[in-house]
Design a protein around this motif. Structure first.
Motif, PDB file in Angstrom:
ATOM      1  N   GLU A  17      -5.876 -29.495  70.763  1.00 45.85           N
ATOM      2  CA  GLU A  17      -6.699 -30.333  71.621  1.00 45.85           C
ATOM      3  C   GLU A  17      -8.173 -30.203  71.246  1.00 45.85           C
ATOM      4  OE1 GLU A  17      -4.970 -27.490  72.376  1.00 45.85           O
ATOM      5  OE2 GLU A  17      -4.821 -27.436  74.540  1.00 45.85           O
ATOM      6  N   ARG A  20     -10.569 -26.830  71.171  1.00 42.92           N
ATOM      7  CA  ARG A  20      -9.689 -25.652  71.164  1.00 42.92           C
ATOM      8  C   ARG A  20      -9.506 -25.101  69.753  1.00 42.92           C
ATOM      9  NH1 ARG A  20      -9.325 -23.347  76.042  1.00 42.92           N
ATOM     10  NH2 ARG A  20      -9.171 -24.971  77.611  1.00 42.92           N
ATOM     11  N   GLY A  23      -4.624 -19.951  65.878  1.00 49.06           N
ATOM     12  CA  GLY A  23      -4.399 -19.227  64.639  1.00 49.06           C
ATOM     13  C   GLY A  23      -3.118 -19.709  63.985  1.00 49.06           C
ATOM     14  N   ARG A 134       7.695 -31.778  67.524  1.00 50.77           N
ATOM     15  CA  ARG A 134       7.307 -30.389  67.757  1.00 50.77           C
ATOM     16  C   ARG A 134       7.083 -29.659  66.442  1.00 50.77           C
ATOM     17  NH1 ARG A 134      11.148 -26.283  70.326  1.00 50.77           N
ATOM     18  NH2 ARG A 134       9.550 -25.002  69.354  1.00 50.77           N
ATOM     19  N   TYR A 137       9.138 -22.963  64.512  1.00 51.61           N
ATOM     20  CA  TYR A 137       8.881 -21.752  63.727  1.00 51.61           C
ATOM     21  C   TYR A 137      10.192 -21.030  63.488  1.00 51.61           C
ATOM     22  CZ  TYR A 137       4.060 -22.838  64.616  1.00 51.61           C
ATOM     23  OH  TYR A 137       2.847 -23.483  64.650  1.00 51.61           O
ATOM     24  N   GLU A 211      15.962 -27.529  67.772  1.00 57.88           N
ATOM     25  CA  GLU A 211      16.307 -26.166  68.211  1.00 57.88           C
ATOM     26  C   GLU A 211      17.634 -25.725  67.585  1.00 57.88           C
ATOM     27  OE1 GLU A 211      16.219 -25.955  72.523  1.00 57.88           O
ATOM     28  OE2 GLU A 211      14.247 -26.916  72.585  1.00 57.88           O
TER      29      GLU A 211
ATOM     30  N   ARG B 134      10.069 -11.663  71.638  1.00 64.03           N
ATOM     31  CA  ARG B 134       9.928 -12.919  70.889  1.00 64.03           C
ATOM     32  C   ARG B 134      10.994 -13.922  71.306  1.00 64.03           C
ATOM     33  NH1 ARG B 134      10.175 -12.690  65.158  1.00 64.03           N
ATOM     34  NH2 ARG B 134       9.198 -14.717  65.294  1.00 64.03           N
ATOM     35  N   ARG B 138      10.048 -17.533  72.934  1.00 64.60           N
ATOM     36  CA  ARG B 138      10.534 -18.749  72.300  1.00 64.60           C
ATOM     37  C   ARG B 138      11.215 -19.657  73.333  1.00 64.60           C
ATOM     38  NH1 ARG B 138      14.430 -18.470  67.055  1.00 64.60           N
ATOM     39  NH2 ARG B 138      12.517 -18.369  65.812  1.00 64.60           N
ATOM     40  N   ASP B 141       8.466 -21.299  75.188  1.00 66.96           N
ATOM     41  CA  ASP B 141       7.765 -22.315  74.398  1.00 66.96           C
ATOM     42  C   ASP B 141       8.620 -23.573  74.244  1.00 66.96           C
ATOM     43  OD1 ASP B 141       5.305 -22.880  72.735  1.00 66.96           O
ATOM     44  OD2 ASP B 141       6.863 -23.260  71.239  1.00 66.96           O
ATOM     45  N   ASP B 142       9.922 -23.384  74.026  1.00 60.24           N
ATOM     46  CA  ASP B 142      10.825 -24.539  73.946  1.00 60.24           C
ATOM     47  C   ASP B 142      10.776 -25.340  75.252  1.00 60.24           C
ATOM     48  OD1 ASP B 142      11.595 -23.815  71.410  1.00 60.24           O
ATOM     49  OD2 ASP B 142      13.562 -23.034  71.980  1.00 60.24           O
ATOM     50  N   ARG B 175      -0.636  -9.883  72.481  1.00 62.52           N
ATOM     51  CA  ARG B 175      -1.380  -9.378  71.318  1.00 62.52           C
ATOM     52  C   ARG B 175      -1.579  -7.868  71.424  1.00 62.52           C
ATOM     53  NH1 ARG B 175      -5.776 -14.199  71.880  1.00 62.52           N
ATOM     54  NH2 ARG B 175      -4.852 -15.692  70.422  1.00 62.52           N
ATOM     55  N   ASP B 180       1.421 -12.365  67.892  1.00 65.10           N
ATOM     56  CA  ASP B 180       0.398 -13.403  67.953  1.00 65.10           C
ATOM     57  C   ASP B 180       0.879 -14.589  68.771  1.00 65.10           C
ATOM     58  OD1 ASP B 180      -1.696 -12.324  66.484  1.00 65.10           O
ATOM     59  OD2 ASP B 180      -0.778 -12.890  64.570  1.00 65.10           O
ATOM     60  N   ASP B 182       0.387 -17.569  67.638  1.00 63.92           N
ATOM     61  CA  ASP B 182       0.439 -18.650  66.638  1.00 63.92           C
ATOM     62  C   ASP B 182       1.663 -19.548  66.765  1.00 63.92           C
ATOM     63  OD1 ASP B 182      -1.491 -16.876  65.871  1.00 63.92           O
ATOM     64  OD2 ASP B 182      -1.006 -16.932  63.734  1.00 63.92           O
ATOM     65  N   GLU B 183       2.829 -18.946  66.991  1.00 64.80           N
ATOM     66  CA  GLU B 183       4.040 -19.755  66.932  1.00 64.80           C
ATOM     67  C   GLU B 183       4.511 -20.234  68.305  1.00 64.80           C
ATOM     68  OE1 GLU B 183       7.801 -17.499  65.965  1.00 64.80           O
ATOM     69  OE2 GLU B 183       6.321 -16.119  65.134  1.00 64.80           O
ATOM     70  N   PRO B 185       2.786 -22.852  70.295  1.00 65.06           N
ATOM     71  CA  PRO B 185       1.696 -23.797  70.583  1.00 65.06           C
ATOM     72  C   PRO B 185       1.744 -24.372  71.996  1.00 65.06           C
ATOM     73  CG  PRO B 185       3.222 -24.708  68.932  1.00 65.06           C
ATOM     74  CD  PRO B 185       3.601 -23.277  69.139  1.00 65.06           C
ATOM     75  N   ARG B 188       0.375 -21.794  74.267  1.00 63.80           N
ATOM     76  CA  ARG B 188      -1.080 -21.677  74.122  1.00 63.80           C
ATOM     77  C   ARG B 188      -1.775 -22.723  75.000  1.00 63.80           C
ATOM     78  NH1 ARG B 188      -4.632 -24.199  71.684  1.00 63.80           N
ATOM     79  NH2 ARG B 188      -3.279 -25.445  70.358  1.00 63.80           N
ATOM     80  N   ARG B 189      -1.259 -23.943  74.970  1.00 61.82           N
ATOM     81  CA  ARG B 189      -1.864 -25.004  75.791  1.00 61.82           C
ATOM     82  C   ARG B 189      -1.644 -24.730  77.283  1.00 61.82           C
ATOM     83  NH1 ARG B 189       0.278 -27.810  71.321  1.00 61.82           N
ATOM     84  NH2 ARG B 189       2.224 -28.323  72.377  1.00 61.82           N
ATOM     85  N   ALA B 192      -4.013 -22.120  78.626  1.00 56.68           N
ATOM     86  CA  ALA B 192      -5.347 -22.670  78.890  1.00 56.68           C
ATOM     87  C   ALA B 192      -5.363 -23.352  80.260  1.00 56.68           C
ATOM     88  CB  ALA B 192      -5.741 -23.659  77.792  1.00 56.68           C
TER      89      ALA B 192
END
Lengths: 235, 210
Positions: A17, A20, A23, A134, A137, A211, B134, B138, B141-142, B175, B180, B182-183, B185, B188-189, B192
């Protein structure tokens, strides 16, 4: 399968966004990606030259990103412009962050992996209408993922850029591959075509398929190749 | 003492859940500091009387005693959130909130342990707790990835609920034990967004600036 210097996607555009930072990694090198107040995306080495703090932990204010540790501010070119502890200092141009060339196409943020190349070739991918799905990872080696996916897709990229067209239960899922690290691969997935059609249930189905793909890849890349081969001979 | 008291350790992520809700509700309360590290005061006779499990957080209010972050969140929301915004009444939404509270208290426990191992010398099988953490992140995050397809901003429903409060600390603090963001996203949003909840408070490990 090996990955050379070139363009690689590191995020979905809509995932980063305005204002923002985040990493990520490319070949295990830490990158800071951030979007300034004007909507321009940047990809830098994820290291503040002051104390080595990850810049992706920092915060964006206007067209600058500031380090979380001591607030050193960097402009969009990566030059340090302000040091809070020395507010009157005209910061010399030599203090800066290593930057990567990046661009946005197909709803993905692409980075040119080799900083030594001063003027990288243009990213040979045209604009298309897409719906972002999406970033996925996967805890697998990039080369193994590439090999497994090659068995069930075609590469529609050109000039060294990998862009796979995956068959996701009959729907075309455009997928860029990010060699994240030794045993981690990121796949950035978008649905090409009319957004009006692909939002909603279609996108949910694509995410569910993704997935499932991640489960398969992590369970064993050989299985994927087998499944794909079976799939191809089926009517 | 009839007033609401939180028996608290500042670095404890479960205590942080309760502090987050109390701040969001604007509740007045007394904070009683417990010397968890290195004192293990939560295992003292006095504290075992309040919670035989020897764990924080614990709240007391007059003679009423309650332990366990998720139970405390439900009690506080039931008692001090007149609008019932944090604990929805709609059965489907309430069920989903409870599902995520159970996840926060169970599936995310390895993340708490991993952090306690990294910061407070707690014993843990590093590889196991990291892997389990993790896996849980995950799943979160999904979930948020798909929520965003329908413009969902929170884990359940159209506004923040106890689910968001209970799930936030483990991922926001990961952390501390070498994972991290990083994976994740979509997380992360979402993190915020959590930070924009009126009254939001930080904890060491979560920067004030963002």
């Amino acid at each position: 399968m090996s990955f050379g210097a070139g363009w690689y996607p590191v995020a979905l555009s809509n995932g980063l966004e305005t204002g923002r930072s985040a990493g990520t990694r490319l070949f295990d090198r830490e990158l800071c990606i951030w979007r300034d107040a004007n909507g321009m995306a940047h990809a830098w080495e994820d290291r503040c030259p002051h104390r080595g703090m990850r810049l992706s932990f920092g915060f964006v204010r206007g067209d600058r990103i500031a380090c979380l540790y001591h607030g050193w501010q960097y402009d969009t070119q990566g030059h340090c412009r302000f040091i809070p502890a020395h507010p009157d200092l005209d910061v010399p141009d030599t203090i800066g962050v290593a930057t990567y060339t990046c661009t946005e196409r197909l709803g993905m943020l692409w980075v040119y992996s080799d900083r030594e190349v001063e003027t990288p070739p243009d990213l040979p991918i045209g604009p298309r209408e897409i719906v972002p799905v999406r970033s996925l990872y996967v805890d697998c080696k990039p080369a193994a993922v590439m090999q497994a996916l090659a068995a069930r897709s075609k590469n529609i990229g050109s000039a060294g850029v990998t862009l796979l067209s995956l068959d996701a239960d009959g729907r075309d899922l455009l997928t860029g591959i990010q060699p994240y690290g030794e045993v981690k691969t990121a796949l950035h997935m978008v649905l090409p075509g009319d957004p009006g059609v692909n939002r909603g249930a279609v996108r949910h189905a694509a995410a569910a398929w993704a997935e499932g793909l991640r489960r398969c890849l992590e369970q064993g890349t050989e299985q994927i190749a087998e499944r794909a081969a079976t799939h191809e001979v089926a009517p | 003492m009839t007033e609401l008291a939180l028996h608290n350790y500042e670095l404890d992520d479960h205590c942080y859940k309760v502090r987050l809700l109390l701040a969001a509700l604007g509740c007045r309360y007394v904070k009683v500091d417990v010397d968890v590290h290195p004192g293990h005061e939560e295992h003292s006779a006095r504290y075992l009387e309040l919670n035989r499990l020897g764990a924080l957080p614990i709240i007391t209010e007059g003679r009423f005693v309650l332990h366990g972050a998720e139970a405390i969140l439900i009690y506080l929301a039931g008692k001090y959130d007149a609008a019932r915004a944090w604990l929805p009444q709609d059965p489907a939404e309430l069920g989903r909130v409870m599902q995520w509270l159970a996840f926060a208290g169970g599936d995310l426990q390895p993340a708490s342990l991993a952090r306690a191992h990294a910061l407070l010398e707690a014993e843990a099988d590093e590889q196991h707790v990291s892997h389990a953490s993790r896996r849980a992140f995950r799943i979160m995050d999904d979930h948020m990835t798909r929520r965003e397809f329908d413009d969902g901003r929170w884990f359940v429903g159209a506004a923040p609920t106890l689910a968001d409060i209970a799930l936030f600390p483990a991922i926001a603090l990961c952390r501390d034990f070498g994972i991290d963001h990083d994976e994740y996203p979509a997380l992360r949003r979402w993190m915020a967004r959590v930070r924009t909840i009126p009254g939001f408070v930080t904890i060491p490990g979560i920067p004030s600036y963002h």
